[in-house]
Write a protein that holds these residues in place. Structure first.
Motif, PDB file in Angstrom:
ATOM      1  N   LYS A   1       1.514  -8.798  11.713  1.00  4.01           N
ATOM      2  CA  LYS A   1       1.732 -10.411  11.365  1.00  4.01           C
ATOM      3  C   LYS A   1       0.430 -10.946  12.436  1.00  4.01           C
ATOM      4  CE  LYS A   1       3.722 -14.957  12.922  1.00  4.01           C
ATOM      5  NZ  LYS A   1       5.366 -15.650  13.530  1.00  4.01           N
ATOM      6  N   SER A   2       0.511 -10.666  14.095  1.00  7.29           N
ATOM      7  CA  SER A   2      -0.814 -10.431  14.731  1.00  7.29           C
ATOM      8  C   SER A   2      -2.431  -9.476  14.486  1.00  7.29           C
ATOM      9  CB  SER A   2      -0.411 -10.023  16.616  1.00  7.29           C
ATOM     10  OG  SER A   2       0.396  -8.917  16.738  1.00  7.29           O
TER      11      SER A   2
ATOM     12  N   MET B   1       9.705 -10.906  -4.608  1.00  4.82           N
ATOM     13  CA  MET B   1       8.809 -10.371  -5.516  1.00  4.82           C
ATOM     14  C   MET B   1       7.426 -11.084  -4.850  1.00  4.82           C
ATOM     15  SD  MET B   1       9.536  -8.201  -9.130  1.00  4.82           S
ATOM     16  CE  MET B   1       7.410  -7.426  -9.418  1.00  4.82           C
ATOM     17  N   PHE B   2       7.045 -12.316  -5.846  1.00  5.70           N
ATOM     18  CA  PHE B   2       5.977 -13.235  -5.341  1.00  5.70           C
ATOM     19  C   PHE B   2       5.464 -13.522  -4.727  1.00  5.70           C
ATOM     20  CE2 PHE B   2       4.313 -17.720  -5.164  1.00  5.70           C
ATOM     21  CZ  PHE B   2       3.683 -18.050  -5.837  1.00  5.70           C
ATOM     22  N   HIS B   3       6.641 -14.250  -3.256  1.00 11.24           N
ATOM     23  CA  HIS B   3       6.832 -14.353  -2.002  1.00 11.24           C
ATOM     24  C   HIS B   3       6.545 -13.514  -1.193  1.00 11.24           C
ATOM     25  CE1 HIS B   3       8.618 -18.533  -2.203  1.00 11.24           C
ATOM     26  NE2 HIS B   3       8.837 -18.294  -2.841  1.00 11.24           N
ATOM     27  N   PHE B   4       7.040 -12.471  -1.155  1.00 13.46           N
ATOM     28  CA  PHE B   4       6.828 -11.203  -0.325  1.00 13.46           C
ATOM     29  C   PHE B   4       5.367 -10.934  -0.814  1.00 13.46           C
ATOM     30  CE2 PHE B   4       5.415  -6.613   0.121  1.00 13.46           C
ATOM     31  CZ  PHE B   4       6.101  -6.169   1.161  1.00 13.46           C
TER      32      PHE B   4
ATOM     33  N   ALA C   1      -0.396 -10.935   0.952  1.00 15.59           N
ATOM     34  CA  ALA C   1      -1.979 -11.454   0.996  1.00 15.59           C
ATOM     35  C   ALA C   1      -2.886 -12.554   2.361  1.00 15.59           C
ATOM     36  CB  ALA C   1      -1.980 -12.304  -0.834  1.00 15.59           C
ATOM     37  N   LYS C   2      -1.700 -12.408   2.386  1.00 14.31           N
ATOM     38  CA  LYS C   2      -2.520 -14.023   3.545  1.00 14.31           C
ATOM     39  C   LYS C   2      -2.693 -12.926   4.366  1.00 14.31           C
ATOM     40  CE  LYS C   2       0.887 -17.970   2.519  1.00 14.31           C
ATOM     41  NZ  LYS C   2       1.824 -18.838   3.442  1.00 14.31           N
ATOM     42  N   LEU C   3      -1.929 -12.087   4.961  1.00 15.01           N
ATOM     43  CA  LEU C   3      -2.556 -10.970   6.530  1.00 15.01           C
ATOM     44  C   LEU C   3      -3.934 -10.099   5.857  1.00 15.01           C
ATOM     45  CD1 LEU C   3       0.738  -9.145   6.751  1.00 15.01           C
ATOM     46  CD2 LEU C   3       0.618 -11.347   8.112  1.00 15.01           C
ATOM     47  N   LEU C   4      -4.762  -9.268   5.033  1.00 15.04           N
ATOM     48  CA  LEU C   4      -5.324  -9.730   4.519  1.00 15.04           C
ATOM     49  C   LEU C   4      -6.763  -9.780   4.946  1.00 15.04           C
ATOM     50  CD1 LEU C   4      -4.647  -8.495   0.614  1.00 15.04           C
ATOM     51  CD2 LEU C   4      -4.737  -7.291   2.930  1.00 15.04           C
ATOM     52  N   LYS C   5      -7.403  -9.160   6.068  1.00 10.76           N
ATOM     53  CA  LYS C   5      -8.582  -9.457   6.337  1.00 10.76           C
ATOM     54  C   LYS C   5      -9.839  -8.850   5.032  1.00 10.76           C
ATOM     55  CE  LYS C   5      -8.294  -8.179  10.719  1.00 10.76           C
ATOM     56  NZ  LYS C   5      -8.205  -7.829  11.593  1.00 10.76           N
ATOM     57  N   TYR C   6     -10.198  -9.125   4.502  1.00 11.82           N
ATOM     58  CA  TYR C   6     -10.940  -8.691   3.348  1.00 11.82           C
ATOM     59  C   TYR C   6     -10.581  -9.317   2.194  1.00 11.82           C
ATOM     60  CZ  TYR C   6      -7.776  -4.362   1.582  1.00 11.82           C
ATOM     61  OH  TYR C   6      -6.991  -3.873   0.865  1.00 11.82           O
ATOM     62  N   LYS C   7     -11.542  -9.317   1.119  1.00 10.40           N
ATOM     63  CA  LYS C   7     -11.230  -9.512   0.108  1.00 10.40           C
ATOM     64  C   LYS C   7     -11.618  -8.652  -0.772  1.00 10.40           C
ATOM     65  CE  LYS C   7     -13.855 -12.571  -3.981  1.00 10.40           C
ATOM     66  NZ  LYS C   7     -12.824 -12.980  -4.568  1.00 10.40           N
ATOM     67  N   PRO C   8      -9.941  -8.259  -1.673  1.00  7.28           N
ATOM     68  CA  PRO C   8      -9.782  -6.943  -2.371  1.00  7.28           C
ATOM     69  C   PRO C   8     -10.398  -6.576  -3.441  1.00  7.28           C
ATOM     70  CG  PRO C   8      -7.782  -8.298  -2.183  1.00  7.28           C
ATOM     71  CD  PRO C   8      -9.182  -9.121  -1.379  1.00  7.28           C
ATOM     72  N   THR C   9     -11.178  -5.594  -4.278  1.00  6.63           N
ATOM     73  CA  THR C   9     -12.029  -4.681  -4.784  1.00  6.63           C
ATOM     74  C   THR C   9     -11.484  -4.487  -5.496  1.00  6.63           C
ATOM     75  OG1 THR C   9     -13.373  -3.663  -3.634  1.00  6.63           O
ATOM     76  CG2 THR C   9     -14.311  -5.863  -4.325  1.00  6.63           C
ATOM     77  N   LYS C  10     -12.106  -4.484  -6.973  1.00  2.35           N
ATOM     78  CA  LYS C  10     -11.353  -3.382  -7.487  1.00  2.35           C
ATOM     79  C   LYS C  10     -11.921  -1.672  -7.167  1.00  2.35           C
ATOM     80  CE  LYS C  10     -11.551  -2.206 -12.920  1.00  2.35           C
ATOM     81  NZ  LYS C  10     -12.067  -0.848 -12.753  1.00  2.35           N
ATOM     82  N   PRO C  11     -10.776  -0.792  -7.023  1.00  2.00           N
ATOM     83  CA  PRO C  11     -12.148   0.622  -7.280  1.00  2.00           C
ATOM     84  C   PRO C  11     -11.992   1.029  -7.848  1.00  2.00           C
ATOM     85  CG  PRO C  11      -8.932   0.192  -6.258  1.00  2.00           C
ATOM     86  CD  PRO C  11      -9.529  -0.842  -6.845  1.00  2.00           C
ATOM     87  N   PRO C  12     -13.162   2.254  -7.445  1.00  4.73           N
ATOM     88  CA  PRO C  12     -13.749   2.410  -9.322  1.00  4.73           C
ATOM     89  C   PRO C  12     -12.899   3.503  -9.708  1.00  4.73           C
ATOM     90  CG  PRO C  12     -14.503   3.369  -7.062  1.00  4.73           C
ATOM     91  CD  PRO C  12     -13.390   1.925  -6.576  1.00  4.73           C
ATOM     92  N   LYS C  13     -11.360   4.405  -9.365  1.00  6.04           N
ATOM     93  CA  LYS C  13     -11.140   5.018 -10.422  1.00  6.04           C
ATOM     94  C   LYS C  13      -9.640   4.260 -10.674  1.00  6.04           C
ATOM     95  CE  LYS C  13     -12.452   9.405  -7.970  1.00  6.04           C
ATOM     96  NZ  LYS C  13     -11.631  10.028  -7.741  1.00  6.04           N
ATOM     97  N   ALA C  14      -9.828   2.784 -10.896  1.00  4.34           N
ATOM     98  CA  ALA C  14      -8.951   2.181 -11.497  1.00  4.34           C
ATOM     99  C   ALA C  14      -8.734   1.402 -12.182  1.00  4.34           C
ATOM    100  CB  ALA C  14      -8.472   0.969 -10.421  1.00  4.34           C
TER     101      ALA C  14
END
Length: 371
Positions: free
Chosen positions: A63-64, A302-305, A310-323
């Motif tokens: 959280k912090s 699931m939705f709320h979790f 997602a609110k805690l992420l400090k970066y913009k997610p991107t698709k991993p090359p192998k995903a």
């Protein structure tokens, strides 16, 4: 006050998908993204069950500080797979297979959530571990938050169907007619506390009023899980179902970890001499399963979790090359046998305007101290 009704009513049927060969035997790719905007979420939703508050507690370590990309990637040393959601579409980078099909149906559950609430699940980047035991030690992270690695185990029949069968199983044999002993069935090698529990089993010299059974999962798989069907475990009066939404003395009788055998014997003796009160506890536990653990609430949890995470992420997610992208088409068309049957039985076939339920606030200091 929270309504006991389900949190949402389906209003938009989803067009059935087709596999590339016209049947469910050949893998196919996912359909192109829809340009339609998701319907607005309607207000005046019922408040979620109280156990949803634990979402705040589970995410409190970050959280912090928030969650960085480096912290997420640090968890891949033990993770089963990495899940990335971008614009309502799911991508998975698999690291290794899990026991049986835990990873497969964890992914399937995420795909169903995206169908239920299209366009509403935020972009995120998450590591999953599908094993039995915790793999991150608290002692290794006393001065900093641990890597965000989350565990989930999904390896039963579709819950919406199974919960109805459990109710029928409960009604098959009256409480008074059930075997008056504590009952447990499982794999004792998963954790030391389970192995220790077997000390309380019936022996030539001692009867702790417990009947404990070891499950051989290899044999169960070969026999089609005939002896481990949850709906057929209702011949005993006492069984344990662990979730933080259950309250001791109301939904179940608590057993101390360091005094298992004596506590079990006392609980059974008390139940056999206070049958009305014991039956009320059993009914409250069953009612909790039937009403508080509906699939509506499972998806809403699931939705709320995921949204709070997602609110805690400090970066913009991107698709991993192998995903690779996963969806109902790519998963169900490649599935066979029981896996395909379970997917078809648990598929979300409509999106929802109303919902999810409203997430309650975190526990305050006083209320959380009760746990």
């Amino acid at each position: 006050m929270r309504s006991n009704n389900a949190s949402a009513t389906p209003t938009h049927p989803i067009k059935p998908f087709t596999c590339s060969s016209g049947n469910l035997t050949v893998a196919t790719t996912c359909n192109p993204p829809s340009s339609a905007m998701p319907p607005p979420i309607q207000n005046r939703n019922p408040t979620c069950p109280d156990y949803f508050r634990w979402i705040h507690e589970d995410l409190k370590p970050w959280k912090s500080t928030g969650i960085s990309r480096q912290a997420v990637e640090l968890a891949n040393r033990t993770a089963t797979f990495r899940l990335v959601i971008l614009d309502g579409r799911a991508y998975v980078e698999a690291f290794h297979r899990s026991f049986q099909t835990r990873d497969l149906f964890t992914m399937w559950g995420v795909v169903q959530l995206l169908r239920r609430y299209p366009g509403r699940v935020p972009d995120l980047d998450l590591m999953f571990d599908c094993g039995d035991r915790p793999v991150i030690k608290l002692s290794d992270h006393m001065s900093s938050p641990p890597p965000p690695l989350f565990q989930v185990e999904v390896n039963i029949k579709p819950w919406k169907v199974l919960v109805k069968k459990i109710k029928v199983g409960n009604e098959r044999l009256g409480w008074i007619d059930r075997i008056p002993y504590a009952y447990w069935k499982g794999n004792p090698t998963v954790a030391p506390t389970r192995g220790d529990l077997l000390r309380c089993n019936l022996s030539r010299t001692k009867d702790w009023n417990a009947r404990l059974y070891t499950v051989d999962w290899t044999r169960e798989i070969q026999q089609g899980f005939k002896q481990s069907n949850l709906a057929n475990q209702c011949d005993h009066r006492f069984y344990d179902f662990f979730t933080r939404g259950l309250m001791p003395g109301h939904h179940y009788w608590p057993i101390r970890d360091d005094n298992k055998c004596r506590d079990i014997k006392f609980a059974v003796d008390w139940g056999n001499t206070h049958k009305k009160e014991a039956q009320a506890i059993g009914k409250a536990g069953s009612r909790f399963i039937q009403e508080e653990l509906k699939m509506d609430y499972v998806y809403d949890y699931m939705f709320h979790f995921l949204r709070e995470y997602a609110k805690l992420l400090k970066y913009k997610p991107t698709k991993p090359p192998k995903a690779k992208e996963i969806c109902v088409e790519s998963m169900a068309c490649a599935a066979k046998g029981r896996e395909r049957d379970y997917m078809m039985a648990s598929m979300v076939n409509a999106s929802y305007d109303l919902g999810p339920c409203d997430l309650p606030p975190p526990y305050d200091i006083w209320s959380s101290s009760r746990f």
